[in-house]
Write a protein that holds these residues in place. Sequence first.
Motif, PDB file in Angstrom:
ATOM      1  N   ILE A 217       2.833 -10.234   5.533  1.00  0.00           N
ATOM      2  CA  ILE A 217       1.933 -10.490   4.071  1.00  0.00           C
ATOM      3  C   ILE A 217       0.968  -9.586   4.044  1.00  0.00           C
ATOM      4  O   ILE A 217       0.715  -9.151   2.870  1.00  0.00           O
ATOM      5  CB  ILE A 217       1.586 -11.721   4.142  1.00  0.00           C
ATOM      6  CG1 ILE A 217       2.835 -12.834   4.098  1.00  0.00           C
ATOM      7  CG2 ILE A 217       0.945 -12.108   2.870  1.00  0.00           C
ATOM      8  CD1 ILE A 217       2.518 -14.249   4.148  1.00  0.00           C
ATOM      9  N   ALA A 218       0.079  -9.267   5.050  1.00  0.00           N
ATOM     10  CA  ALA A 218      -0.841  -8.316   4.891  1.00  0.00           C
ATOM     11  C   ALA A 218      -0.517  -6.882   4.591  1.00  0.00           C
ATOM     12  O   ALA A 218      -1.022  -6.276   3.584  1.00  0.00           O
ATOM     13  CB  ALA A 218      -1.809  -8.607   6.316  1.00  0.00           C
ATOM     14  N   VAL A 219       0.256  -6.491   5.340  1.00  0.00           N
ATOM     15  CA  VAL A 219       0.986  -5.107   4.852  1.00  0.00           C
ATOM     16  C   VAL A 219       1.417  -5.139   3.401  1.00  0.00           C
ATOM     17  O   VAL A 219       1.120  -4.003   2.696  1.00  0.00           O
ATOM     18  CB  VAL A 219       2.209  -4.803   5.922  1.00  0.00           C
ATOM     19  CG1 VAL A 219       2.718  -3.507   5.512  1.00  0.00           C
ATOM     20  CG2 VAL A 219       1.649  -4.709   7.322  1.00  0.00           C
ATOM     21  N   ASN A 220       2.179  -5.893   3.019  1.00  0.00           N
ATOM     22  CA  ASN A 220       2.739  -5.983   1.670  1.00  0.00           C
ATOM     23  C   ASN A 220       1.437  -6.101   0.311  1.00  0.00           C
ATOM     24  O   ASN A 220       1.606  -5.367  -0.400  1.00  0.00           O
ATOM     25  CB  ASN A 220       3.611  -7.200   1.434  1.00  0.00           C
ATOM     26  CG  ASN A 220       4.906  -6.863   1.780  1.00  0.00           C
ATOM     27  OD1 ASN A 220       5.836  -6.474   1.117  1.00  0.00           O
ATOM     28  ND2 ASN A 220       5.472  -7.394   3.070  1.00  0.00           N
ATOM     29  N   LEU A 221       0.630  -6.959   0.870  1.00  0.00           N
ATOM     30  CA  LEU A 221      -0.728  -6.961   0.054  1.00  0.00           C
ATOM     31  C   LEU A 221      -1.373  -5.555  -0.025  1.00  0.00           C
ATOM     32  O   LEU A 221      -1.924  -5.204  -1.230  1.00  0.00           O
ATOM     33  CB  LEU A 221      -1.667  -8.189   0.330  1.00  0.00           C
ATOM     34  CG  LEU A 221      -1.095  -9.634   0.269  1.00  0.00           C
ATOM     35  CD1 LEU A 221      -2.155 -10.485   0.664  1.00  0.00           C
ATOM     36  CD2 LEU A 221      -0.996  -9.808  -1.259  1.00  0.00           C
ATOM     37  N   LEU A 222      -1.550  -4.982   1.042  1.00  0.00           N
ATOM     38  CA  LEU A 222      -2.188  -3.757   1.153  1.00  0.00           C
ATOM     39  C   LEU A 222      -1.151  -2.506   0.536  1.00  0.00           C
ATOM     40  O   LEU A 222      -1.904  -1.733  -0.206  1.00  0.00           O
ATOM     41  CB  LEU A 222      -2.399  -3.309   2.476  1.00  0.00           C
ATOM     42  CG  LEU A 222      -3.095  -2.084   2.842  1.00  0.00           C
ATOM     43  CD1 LEU A 222      -4.638  -1.961   2.099  1.00  0.00           C
ATOM     44  CD2 LEU A 222      -3.221  -1.793   4.299  1.00  0.00           C
ATOM     45  N   VAL A 223      -0.037  -2.454   0.748  1.00  0.00           N
ATOM     46  CA  VAL A 223       0.876  -1.435   0.532  1.00  0.00           C
ATOM     47  C   VAL A 223       1.284  -1.493  -0.932  1.00  0.00           C
ATOM     48  O   VAL A 223       1.693  -0.562  -1.589  1.00  0.00           O
ATOM     49  CB  VAL A 223       1.970  -1.113   1.386  1.00  0.00           C
ATOM     50  CG1 VAL A 223       2.943   0.074   1.016  1.00  0.00           C
ATOM     51  CG2 VAL A 223       1.427  -0.852   2.678  1.00  0.00           C
ATOM     52  N   ILE A 224       1.829  -2.799  -1.128  1.00  0.00           N
ATOM     53  CA  ILE A 224       2.273  -3.071  -2.598  1.00  0.00           C
ATOM     54  C   ILE A 224       1.287  -3.553  -3.412  1.00  0.00           C
ATOM     55  O   ILE A 224       1.026  -3.240  -4.790  1.00  0.00           O
ATOM     56  CB  ILE A 224       3.548  -3.953  -2.411  1.00  0.00           C
ATOM     57  CG1 ILE A 224       4.535  -3.187  -1.686  1.00  0.00           C
ATOM     58  CG2 ILE A 224       4.092  -4.371  -3.959  1.00  0.00           C
ATOM     59  CD1 ILE A 224       5.821  -4.316  -1.270  1.00  0.00           C
TER      60      ILE A 224
ATOM     61  N   PHE B 239       4.193 -14.592   9.916  1.00  0.00           N
ATOM     62  CA  PHE B 239       4.475 -13.979   8.476  1.00  0.00           C
ATOM     63  C   PHE B 239       3.341 -13.152   8.017  1.00  0.00           C
ATOM     64  O   PHE B 239       3.155 -12.278   7.250  1.00  0.00           O
ATOM     65  CB  PHE B 239       4.961 -14.984   7.612  1.00  0.00           C
ATOM     66  CG  PHE B 239       6.135 -15.270   7.392  1.00  0.00           C
ATOM     67  CD1 PHE B 239       7.128 -14.155   7.189  1.00  0.00           C
ATOM     68  CD2 PHE B 239       6.945 -16.627   7.628  1.00  0.00           C
ATOM     69  CE1 PHE B 239       8.730 -14.508   6.908  1.00  0.00           C
ATOM     70  CE2 PHE B 239       8.410 -16.637   7.873  1.00  0.00           C
ATOM     71  CZ  PHE B 239       9.068 -15.525   7.418  1.00  0.00           C
ATOM     72  N   LEU B 240       2.204 -13.651   8.760  1.00  0.00           N
ATOM     73  CA  LEU B 240       0.695 -13.014   8.311  1.00  0.00           C
ATOM     74  C   LEU B 240       0.886 -11.372   8.325  1.00  0.00           C
ATOM     75  O   LEU B 240       0.382 -10.915   7.411  1.00  0.00           O
ATOM     76  CB  LEU B 240      -0.332 -13.693   9.001  1.00  0.00           C
ATOM     77  CG  LEU B 240      -0.833 -15.205   8.551  1.00  0.00           C
ATOM     78  CD1 LEU B 240      -1.983 -15.356   9.457  1.00  0.00           C
ATOM     79  CD2 LEU B 240      -1.357 -14.949   7.174  1.00  0.00           C
ATOM     80  N   PRO B 241       1.274 -10.842   9.559  1.00  0.00           N
ATOM     81  CA  PRO B 241       1.238  -9.492   9.541  1.00  0.00           C
ATOM     82  C   PRO B 241       2.147  -8.803   8.439  1.00  0.00           C
ATOM     83  O   PRO B 241       1.478  -7.821   7.626  1.00  0.00           O
ATOM     84  CB  PRO B 241       1.655  -9.045  10.889  1.00  0.00           C
ATOM     85  CG  PRO B 241       1.811 -10.392  11.703  1.00  0.00           C
ATOM     86  CD  PRO B 241       1.646 -11.424  10.712  1.00  0.00           C
TER      87      PRO B 241
END
Length: 320
Positions: A48-55, A44-46
Amino acid sequence: MIDTSYASTGAAPASDLQVSGRRRRRPRRSLLQRRSRRVALLFFLPAIAVNLLVIGGPAVSSIGYSFTDWNGISPPEFVGLDNWQRMLTDAAFWSTMRNNAIYLIVLVIVPTSLGLLGAFLLTRVRRGSTVFRAIYFIPFLLISVVVAQIWRNLLSPDTGIAAALDAVGITWLNDVYFLGSQELALPTVIGVHVWSFLGFSMVFFYAAIKTVDPALIEAARLDGVGVWGEFWHVVIPGIRPMIVFSVSFAVIAGLLVYDMPRILTGGGPAGASDVAALLINRTSIVGREAGYGTTLALTLTLISGVVIGVITYLRRKEES
């Protein structure tokens, strides 16, 4: 009577061996569970990281932009609470929120009630249910822009249903402007959206009804409750979590709707079918008031979160 078999043979009773065996297996099982959770978290980490960065990043920065006067290009200028005060006195904002509220209420009530009823009736069809489900689900599979354009052509007084009826001598639709009337524009847009959304609700509830315990349905039939008694007292309680999910989905769709009114009417005539998402786009992009547009967007997000939170709270309270 005292059991002396343990003292004479030196072996523990079978019950003690079973207890000790369970005690030995528990740490191993918990260790496996912890490892499984760690592996799942790594997968799930990738995401989660993308969501934190993009959203997450833009969401946090938008809070700061809501307190600025910014056109989206030049450096923002801090103005404090001016945007929020302007929003509270903005007649266009309150008009769009009224339209969104009507949109939300209809989109929650009509597809949910008709979808439930249609799904229940469909479960009683012995032959051809697959064909009916496919037919009902086709409108939802179509891209919303395509659906809106199809209905725009159908409702056009020049090339649509009215023109076709006029060609055969039926003229009573000639003076009805579904998309050009202030009274009919919003109901027409909502009606098109309900038409495209109804198939999803029906198929979704059909799948949910199929998960209800057949023993409960059979018991209700043996008790002689009848068809509608079976629907109200067995089916509805059995799929209540699915109903809550469907209502939550419809609430989000009603609050954040953009494409249907954008293609069908553009928010007109005279703002009769305008919604909050159109106002935000028009303010931020066309009017180049990104700071104020961000304030409107944050308000809409906050309202959506509060409504979904209330629905979730009521569901959990009912379950407890």
